[in-house]
Design a protein around this motif. Structure first.
Motif, PDB file in Angstrom:
ATOM      1  N   ARG A 113       0.828  -1.206   0.000  1.00  0.00           N
ATOM      2  CA  ARG A 113       0.000   0.000   0.000  1.00  0.00           C
ATOM      3  C   ARG A 113       0.861   1.254   0.000  1.00  0.00           C
ATOM      4  N   ASN A 114       1.905   1.267   0.820  1.00  0.00           N
ATOM      5  CA  ASN A 114       2.780   2.438   0.877  1.00  0.00           C
ATOM      6  C   ASN A 114       3.486   2.660  -0.458  1.00  0.00           C
ATOM      7  N   ILE A 115       3.906   1.578  -1.097  1.00  0.00           N
ATOM      8  CA  ILE A 115       4.586   1.709  -2.390  1.00  0.00           C
ATOM      9  C   ILE A 115       3.619   2.244  -3.449  1.00  0.00           C
ATOM     10  N   LEU A 116       2.410   1.705  -3.469  1.00  0.00           N
ATOM     11  CA  LEU A 116       1.436   2.137  -4.469  1.00  0.00           C
ATOM     12  C   LEU A 116       0.991   3.579  -4.238  1.00  0.00           C
ATOM     13  N   LEU A 117       0.843   3.970  -2.975  1.00  0.00           N
ATOM     14  CA  LEU A 117       0.505   5.367  -2.682  1.00  0.00           C
ATOM     15  C   LEU A 117       1.612   6.305  -3.155  1.00  0.00           C
ATOM     16  N   MET A 118       2.857   5.877  -2.987  1.00  0.00           N
ATOM     17  CA  MET A 118       3.968   6.695  -3.461  1.00  0.00           C
ATOM     18  C   MET A 118       3.917   6.835  -4.985  1.00  0.00           C
ATOM     19  N   VAL A 120       1.216   6.825  -6.755  1.00  0.00           N
ATOM     20  CA  VAL A 120       0.106   7.711  -7.086  1.00  0.00           C
ATOM     21  C   VAL A 120       0.533   9.172  -7.032  1.00  0.00           C
ATOM     22  N   ILE A 121       1.320   9.516  -6.007  1.00  0.00           N
ATOM     23  CA  ILE A 121       1.745  10.915  -5.848  1.00  0.00           C
ATOM     24  C   ILE A 121       3.056  11.205  -6.557  1.00  0.00           C
ATOM     25  N   LEU A 122       3.661  10.201  -7.189  1.00  0.00           N
ATOM     26  CA  LEU A 122       4.950  10.398  -7.863  1.00  0.00           C
ATOM     27  C   LEU A 122       4.907  11.467  -8.946  1.00  0.00           C
ATOM     28  N   PRO A 123       3.823  11.590  -9.742  1.00  0.00           N
ATOM     29  CA  PRO A 123       3.809  12.658 -10.762  1.00  0.00           C
ATOM     30  C   PRO A 123       3.965  14.057 -10.182  1.00  0.00           C
ATOM     31  N   PHE A 124       3.578  14.274  -8.911  1.00  0.00           N
ATOM     32  CA  PHE A 124       3.722  15.594  -8.312  1.00  0.00           C
ATOM     33  C   PHE A 124       5.187  15.976  -8.133  1.00  0.00           C
ATOM     34  N   TRP A 125       6.090  15.019  -8.203  1.00  0.00           N
ATOM     35  CA  TRP A 125       7.512  15.305  -8.057  1.00  0.00           C
ATOM     36  C   TRP A 125       8.114  15.853  -9.341  1.00  0.00           C
ATOM     37  N   THR A 126       7.334  15.824 -10.417  1.00  0.00           N
ATOM     38  CA  THR A 126       7.798  16.320 -11.714  1.00  0.00           C
ATOM     39  C   THR A 126       7.062  17.613 -12.044  1.00  0.00           C
ATOM     40  N   SER A 127       7.730  18.484 -12.741  1.00  0.00           N
ATOM     41  CA  SER A 127       7.127  19.765 -13.120  1.00  0.00           C
ATOM     42  C   SER A 127       5.836  19.550 -13.908  1.00  0.00           C
ATOM     43  N   PHE A 128       4.814  20.317 -13.541  1.00  0.00           N
ATOM     44  CA  PHE A 128       3.525  20.230 -14.232  1.00  0.00           C
ATOM     45  C   PHE A 128       3.681  20.542 -15.717  1.00  0.00           C
ATOM     46  N   VAL A 178      -5.314  15.090 -21.060  1.00  0.00           N
ATOM     47  CA  VAL A 178      -4.252  15.605 -20.199  1.00  0.00           C
ATOM     48  C   VAL A 178      -4.809  15.993 -18.828  1.00  0.00           C
ATOM     49  N   MET A 179      -6.034  16.511 -18.779  1.00  0.00           N
ATOM     50  CA  MET A 179      -6.624  16.839 -17.485  1.00  0.00           C
ATOM     51  C   MET A 179      -6.886  15.590 -16.659  1.00  0.00           C
ATOM     52  N   VAL A 180      -7.337  14.513 -17.296  1.00  0.00           N
ATOM     53  CA  VAL A 180      -7.552  13.260 -16.566  1.00  0.00           C
ATOM     54  C   VAL A 180      -6.235  12.772 -15.994  1.00  0.00           C
ATOM     55  N   TYR A 181      -5.180  12.789 -16.797  1.00  0.00           N
ATOM     56  CA  TYR A 181      -3.863  12.371 -16.297  1.00  0.00           C
ATOM     57  C   TYR A 181      -3.390  13.264 -15.155  1.00  0.00           C
ATOM     58  N   THR A 182      -3.600  14.577 -15.292  1.00  0.00           N
ATOM     59  CA  THR A 182      -3.083  15.527 -14.314  1.00  0.00           C
ATOM     60  C   THR A 182      -3.821  15.450 -12.988  1.00  0.00           C
ATOM     61  N   TYR A 183      -5.161  15.348 -13.044  1.00  0.00           N
ATOM     62  CA  TYR A 183      -5.963  15.443 -11.828  1.00  0.00           C
ATOM     63  C   TYR A 183      -6.378  14.093 -11.257  1.00  0.00           C
ATOM     64  N   LEU A 184      -5.946  12.994 -11.858  1.00  0.00           N
ATOM     65  CA  LEU A 184      -6.312  11.672 -11.350  1.00  0.00           C
ATOM     66  C   LEU A 184      -5.902  11.463  -9.885  1.00  0.00           C
ATOM     67  N   PRO A 185      -4.692  11.869  -9.456  1.00  0.00           N
ATOM     68  CA  PRO A 185      -4.353  11.698  -8.028  1.00  0.00           C
ATOM     69  C   PRO A 185      -5.300  12.437  -7.087  1.00  0.00           C
ATOM     70  N   PHE A 186      -5.860  13.578  -7.530  1.00  0.00           N
ATOM     71  CA  PHE A 186      -6.792  14.318  -6.686  1.00  0.00           C
ATOM     72  C   PHE A 186      -8.097  13.558  -6.487  1.00  0.00           C
ATOM     73  N   MET A 187      -8.400  12.627  -7.367  1.00  0.00           N
ATOM     74  CA  MET A 187      -9.564  11.771  -7.194  1.00  0.00           C
ATOM     75  C   MET A 187      -9.219  10.544  -6.358  1.00  0.00           C
ATOM     76  N   ILE A 188      -8.046   9.972  -6.591  1.00  0.00           N
ATOM     77  CA  ILE A 188      -7.680   8.729  -5.914  1.00  0.00           C
ATOM     78  C   ILE A 188      -7.501   8.937  -4.415  1.00  0.00           C
ATOM     79  N   LEU A 189      -6.829   9.993  -4.016  1.00  0.00           N
ATOM     80  CA  LEU A 189      -6.479  10.163  -2.600  1.00  0.00           C
ATOM     81  C   LEU A 189      -7.710  10.361  -1.710  1.00  0.00           C
ATOM     82  N   PRO A 190      -8.680  11.243  -2.053  1.00  0.00           N
ATOM     83  CA  PRO A 190      -9.892  11.326  -1.207  1.00  0.00           C
ATOM     84  C   PRO A 190     -10.700  10.032  -1.202  1.00  0.00           C
TER      85      PRO A 190
END
Length: 304
Positions: A113-118, A120-128, A178-190
């Motif tokens: 779970r910890n690896i998969l959560l990481m 999910v948020i990994l794209p945030f480590w790259t420039s938008f 591109v919006m689906v790719y960009t905002y998908l983590p905002f759906m997964i985390l809640p």
């Protein structure tokens, strides 16, 4: 007031009040005051001066011409409609993809779970911007992604329908993708936060009573995850509706979204009152879903 009295007040109420008041002060300075400036600007009159708007003088103190143009000009109405439709479609696909992913996160072991959560948020480590440019490369006519999709299309359809490449760039399809790719983590985390709090014994009890897995999901899991669905939907829909960078880089200039229209009014047309009025109208539209969510959340908490 003596020093001892002041010290006692700080010890009893002062420090808690200060800690609570700092976030409100932050909101007042960095949200409320700029918003009031935008509201005042929206009822001003466009002028050739610097800044390019005026209140009073040869012009009326308050002018509602900008809001009248929003309601009558087809350009602004189409931009609002395009923004809302694109944001709604992107939110739907984020939910369609994100719900199984969030549900899967709750069913794996804690180490995975910890690896998969990481991840999910990994794209945030790259420039938008870098991620959007990467998609621009993928959707280009000569990219391997486009060539692969083109070959698959030509294989599945009659030869008369064959194409050299699939046009993806500068379209609403590209914006939504591109919006689906960009905002998908905002759906997964809640969704994950909502599903992770559910009691798994309820599913087990329903299955023991003879319910099939699909029926258990529809009758037990899905209703309890509605707050997470609403929260994730808002986190995706609201920023997607006002998105600027993605429509500008991959969208169709002939069918602009409202964020790009606001930017164009500010920078190119130099019509600051019009841009401010569009921004206020967009904010009013976004307040509606927020109020609905707050009312639903308060009702849900009151029933528990």
């Amino acid at each position: 007031m003596t020093r001892a009295t002041l010290q006692r007040w700080f010890d009893d109420k002062g420090w808690p009040a200060l800690l609570i008041g700092l976030p409100y002060l932050w909101l007042i300075v960095f949200f409320l005051l700029p918003f009031l400036v935008v509201v005042v600007m929206s009822v001003a009159t466009k002028t050739p001066t610097a800044p390019p708007f005026s209140l009073g003088g040869e012009h009326p103190w308050i002018s509602l011409d900008t809001y009248a143009r929003i309601l009558t000009d087809g350009l602004y109405l189409r931009a609002f409609l395009t923004s809302l439709v694109n944001a709604a479609i992107a939110t739907f696909f984020c939910l369609l993809i994100g719900y199984p992913m969030a549900l899967g996160l709750t069913r794996v072991s804690h180490s995975w779970r910890n690896i998969l959560l990481m991840l999910v948020i990994l794209p945030f480590w790259t420039s938008f911007l870098l991620r959007v440019y990467a998609w621009m490369g993928l959707m280009g006519k000569s990219s391997w992604f486009n060539v692969m999709l083109t070959d698959a299309w030509n294989f599945l359809v009659p030869i008369d329908w064959a194409v050299r490449s699939i046009p993806m760039m500068h379209s609403n399809f590209a914006v939504i993708l591109v919006m689906v790719y960009t905002y998908l983590p905002f759906m997964i985390l809640p969704l994950y936060a909502s599903l992770e709090r559910l009691d798994p014994t309820l599913d087990e009890a329903a299955m023991d009573l003879g319910s099939r897995p699909a029926r258990v999901f529809l009758d037990v899991t899905l209703p309890q995850s509605i707050p997470g669905i609403i929260a994730g939907g808002m986190l995706v829909f609201i920023p997607a509706a006002g998105e600027l960078v993605i429509p500008t880089l991959v969208g169709d200039a002939g069918s602009p979204m409202i964020g790009r229209l606001i930017s164009d009014e500010f920078s190119q047309a130099r019509d600051w009152p019009m841009a401010a009025a569009i921004a206020v109208a967009l904010l009013v539209l976004m307040v509606g879903p927020t109020m609905i969510y707050s009312r639903y959340q308060a009702k849900a908490e009151g029933s528990t």
